[in-house]
Design a protein around this motif. Structure first.
Motif, mmCIF file in Angstrom:
data_model
loop_
_atom_site.group_PDB
_atom_site.id
_atom_site.type_symbol
_atom_site.label_atom_id
_atom_site.label_comp_id
_atom_site.label_asym_id
_atom_site.label_seq_id
_atom_site.Cartn_x
_atom_site.Cartn_y
_atom_site.Cartn_z
ATOM 1 N N ASP A 180 0.620 -1.076 -0.008
ATOM 2 C CA ASP A 180 -0.052 0.099 0.119
ATOM 3 C C ASP A 180 0.865 1.377 -0.007
ATOM 4 O OD1 ASP A 180 -2.410 -1.507 -0.062
ATOM 5 O OD2 ASP A 180 -2.414 -1.378 2.201
ATOM 6 N N GLY A 181 0.318 2.258 -0.436
ATOM 7 C CA GLY A 181 1.000 3.840 -0.318
ATOM 8 C C GLY A 181 1.958 3.861 -1.482
ATOM 9 N N LEU A 182 2.422 2.935 -2.413
ATOM 10 C CA LEU A 182 3.292 3.005 -3.544
ATOM 11 C C LEU A 182 2.501 3.325 -4.869
ATOM 12 C CD1 LEU A 182 6.187 0.431 -2.659
ATOM 13 C CD2 LEU A 182 5.937 2.873 -1.994
ATOM 14 N N ASP A 183 3.046 4.361 -5.658
ATOM 15 C CA ASP A 183 2.825 4.480 -6.732
ATOM 16 C C ASP A 183 3.529 3.490 -7.916
ATOM 17 O OD1 ASP A 183 1.809 5.380 -9.271
ATOM 18 O OD2 ASP A 183 3.087 7.279 -9.192
ATOM 19 N N LEU A 184 3.095 2.213 -7.968
ATOM 20 C CA LEU A 184 4.100 1.018 -8.427
ATOM 21 C C LEU A 184 3.334 0.670 -9.585
ATOM 22 C CD1 LEU A 184 5.955 -1.320 -8.053
ATOM 23 C CD2 LEU A 184 4.041 -2.315 -6.813
ATOM 24 N N ARG A 185 4.321 0.350 -10.408
ATOM 25 C CA ARG A 185 3.835 -0.409 -11.786
ATOM 26 C C ARG A 185 4.975 -1.214 -12.026
ATOM 27 N NH1 ARG A 185 3.478 2.567 -16.804
ATOM 28 N NH2 ARG A 185 5.196 3.161 -16.598
ATOM 29 N N VAL A 186 4.688 -2.471 -12.555
ATOM 30 C CA VAL A 186 5.572 -3.236 -13.126
ATOM 31 C C VAL A 186 5.335 -3.537 -14.415
ATOM 32 C CG1 VAL A 186 6.642 -5.663 -12.738
ATOM 33 C CG2 VAL A 186 5.694 -4.479 -10.630
ATOM 34 N N VAL A 187 6.539 -3.133 -15.166
ATOM 35 C CA VAL A 187 6.386 -3.247 -16.842
ATOM 36 C C VAL A 187 7.328 -3.973 -17.344
ATOM 37 C CG1 VAL A 187 6.371 -1.650 -18.898
ATOM 38 C CG2 VAL A 187 5.303 -1.042 -16.431
ATOM 39 N N ARG A 188 7.066 -4.778 -18.347
ATOM 40 C CA ARG A 188 8.064 -5.615 -19.283
ATOM 41 C C ARG A 188 8.842 -4.639 -19.994
ATOM 42 N NH1 ARG A 188 6.855 -9.537 -24.185
ATOM 43 N NH2 ARG A 188 9.116 -9.617 -24.812
ATOM 44 N N ALA A 189 10.121 -4.600 -19.983
ATOM 45 C CA ALA A 189 10.976 -3.737 -20.441
ATOM 46 C C ALA A 189 11.324 -4.520 -22.010
ATOM 47 C CB ALA A 189 12.451 -3.776 -20.126
ATOM 48 N N GLU A 190 10.448 -4.225 -22.811
ATOM 49 C CA GLU A 190 10.366 -4.979 -24.101
ATOM 50 C C GLU A 190 11.416 -4.535 -25.228
ATOM 51 O OE1 GLU A 190 6.532 -5.617 -26.002
ATOM 52 O OE2 GLU A 190 5.760 -4.854 -24.231
ATOM 53 N N LEU A 191 12.095 -3.287 -24.981
ATOM 54 C CA LEU A 191 13.343 -2.916 -25.926
ATOM 55 C C LEU A 191 14.493 -2.472 -25.166
ATOM 56 C CD1 LEU A 191 11.127 -0.082 -27.878
ATOM 57 C CD2 LEU A 191 11.732 -2.595 -28.561
ATOM 58 N N ILE A 192 14.859 -3.503 -24.093
ATOM 59 C CA ILE A 192 15.646 -3.223 -23.208
ATOM 60 C C ILE A 192 17.169 -3.290 -23.889
ATOM 61 C CG2 ILE A 192 15.949 -5.603 -22.315
ATOM 62 C CD1 ILE A 192 16.557 -4.531 -19.531
ATOM 63 N N GLY A 193 17.971 -2.348 -23.673
ATOM 64 C CA GLY A 193 19.361 -2.410 -24.281
ATOM 65 C C GLY A 193 20.412 -2.571 -23.459
ATOM 66 N N TRP B 24 31.652 -7.989 -18.857
ATOM 67 C CA TRP B 24 31.210 -8.128 -20.294
ATOM 68 C C TRP B 24 31.062 -6.836 -21.240
ATOM 69 C CZ3 TRP B 24 25.780 -11.052 -20.488
ATOM 70 C CH2 TRP B 24 25.788 -12.465 -20.015
ATOM 71 N N SER B 25 31.452 -7.012 -22.481
ATOM 72 C CA SER B 25 31.274 -5.954 -23.244
ATOM 73 C C SER B 25 29.920 -5.739 -23.780
ATOM 74 C CB SER B 25 32.125 -6.277 -24.536
ATOM 75 O OG SER B 25 31.585 -7.398 -25.328
ATOM 76 N N TRP C 235 26.451 -8.130 -23.822
ATOM 77 C CA TRP C 235 25.152 -7.653 -23.138
ATOM 78 C C TRP C 235 24.244 -7.903 -24.380
ATOM 79 C CZ3 TRP C 235 23.437 -7.215 -18.460
ATOM 80 C CH2 TRP C 235 24.391 -7.256 -17.326
ATOM 81 N N ARG C 236 24.422 -7.145 -25.386
ATOM 82 C CA ARG C 236 23.515 -7.330 -26.469
ATOM 83 C C ARG C 236 23.073 -8.562 -26.952
ATOM 84 N NH1 ARG C 236 26.453 -5.012 -30.756
ATOM 85 N NH2 ARG C 236 26.730 -7.106 -31.094
ATOM 86 N N ASP C 237 23.932 -9.345 -27.193
ATOM 87 C CA ASP C 237 23.845 -10.612 -27.557
ATOM 88 C C ASP C 237 23.049 -11.535 -26.641
ATOM 89 O OD1 ASP C 237 25.292 -9.970 -29.992
ATOM 90 O OD2 ASP C 237 26.961 -11.481 -29.326
ATOM 91 N N TRP C 238 23.316 -11.190 -25.462
ATOM 92 C CA TRP C 238 22.716 -12.000 -24.255
ATOM 93 C C TRP C 238 21.020 -11.763 -24.123
ATOM 94 C CZ3 TRP C 238 20.918 -10.654 -18.978
ATOM 95 C CH2 TRP C 238 20.484 -11.453 -18.539
ATOM 96 N N LEU C 239 20.741 -10.537 -24.347
ATOM 97 C CA LEU C 239 19.633 -9.918 -24.100
ATOM 98 C C LEU C 239 18.745 -10.202 -25.495
ATOM 99 C CD1 LEU C 239 20.537 -6.241 -22.867
ATOM 100 C CD2 LEU C 239 19.173 -7.920 -21.670
ATOM 101 N N ALA C 240 19.329 -10.535 -26.757
ATOM 102 C CA ALA C 240 18.678 -10.859 -27.635
ATOM 103 C C ALA C 240 18.352 -12.236 -28.038
ATOM 104 C CB ALA C 240 19.613 -10.591 -28.918
ATOM 105 N N GLN C 241 18.527 -13.218 -26.933
ATOM 106 C CA GLN C 241 17.985 -14.329 -26.967
ATOM 107 C C GLN C 241 16.384 -14.718 -26.969
ATOM 108 O OE1 GLN C 241 18.938 -17.242 -23.544
ATOM 109 N NE2 GLN C 241 19.888 -15.327 -22.839
ATOM 110 N N GLU C 242 15.670 -15.440 -27.619
ATOM 111 C CA GLU C 242 14.466 -15.772 -27.745
ATOM 112 C C GLU C 242 13.959 -15.951 -26.140
ATOM 113 O OE1 GLU C 242 10.507 -15.820 -28.626
ATOM 114 O OE2 GLU C 242 12.324 -15.296 -30.068
ATOM 115 N N GLY C 243 12.916 -15.313 -25.688
ATOM 116 C CA GLY C 243 12.086 -15.180 -24.418
ATOM 117 C C GLY C 243 12.867 -14.559 -23.157
ATOM 118 N N LEU C 244 13.961 -14.152 -23.577
ATOM 119 C CA LEU C 244 14.579 -13.608 -22.078
ATOM 120 C C LEU C 244 13.657 -12.221 -21.874
ATOM 121 C CD1 LEU C 244 17.478 -13.510 -20.494
ATOM 122 C CD2 LEU C 244 17.604 -11.199 -21.493
#
Length: 189
Positions: free
Chosen positions: A27-40, A63-64, A68-77
């Motif tokens: 209670d008392g928090l202006d909370l939103r949980v959102v999927r970061a669909e375009l995370i870089g 990590w370079s 990071w980019r390659d790991w984030l690009a995997q299907e379903g992450l």
């Protein structure tokens, strides 16, 4: 002789969506949980260091950008970010495996948001999203198991929080390693 510390690692799992124990949003928090669909890589590394810095998360610091980019690009992450009054407060990151296992690869809160009841809610939401991951990614097999591991270097509430949301302890390991000071959210912090 090199000084070492003892680190205990706990491996936990769920084998059915019905095992998730819900947790209401605080209670008392202006909370939103959102999927970061375009995370870089920049935002992913920010979350990793801001949440993990106090707990000695160091495995991905070297990590370079390309790694990071390659790991984030995997299907379903997927990365689900908790925002409180427009400020990132924490995240849960889901990594699918080809056998239908979904691992909560990273989960935690930024220091200012610890102890406000947000972690249990975010974890329960992350577990729900792990169980319905194949609905958003049809190329993935249905989730058959959700796993996570934590260790004695993580926050003291980590293991009890995982267990309170319905994850069962399956294995415990103890290792010895040289002490590493927590890196903080940026080098030298």
């Amino acid at each position: 002789m090199t000084e070492t510390i003892t680190v205990t690692t706990w491996h936990l799992e769920q084998t059915a969506a019905a095992e998730v124990v819900p947790a209401a949003a605080p209670d008392g928090l202006d909370l939103r949980v959102v999927r970061a669909e375009l995370i870089g890589p920049e935002f992913a590394r920010f979350l990793y260091t801001a949440v993990g810095g106090p707990w000695t998360w160091t495995d991905r610091l070297p990590w370079s950008y390309a790694q990071w980019r390659d790991w984030l690009a995997q299907e379903g992450l997927e990365t689900w970010v908790a925002w409180v009054s427009g400020t990132p407060a924490g995240y849960v990151q889901l990594e699918p495996h080809p056998d239908g296992e979904v691992e909560i690869i990273y989960f935690g809160l930024l220091p200012d948001f610890i102890g406000k009841g947000l972690g249990s809610h975010l974890l329960a939401l992350g577990l729900d999203r792990a169980w319905d991951l194949a609905d958003r990614h049809p190329a993935l097999p249905p989730t058959r198991k959700v796993t996570v591991h934590t260790c004695s270097l993580d926050g003291p509430a980590a293991l009890p929080t995982y267990q309170s949301r319905g994850l069962r302890l399956t294995r415990t390991e103890t290792t010895h390693q040289p002490p590493t000071p927590p890196p903080g959210p940026w080098p030298g912090a």
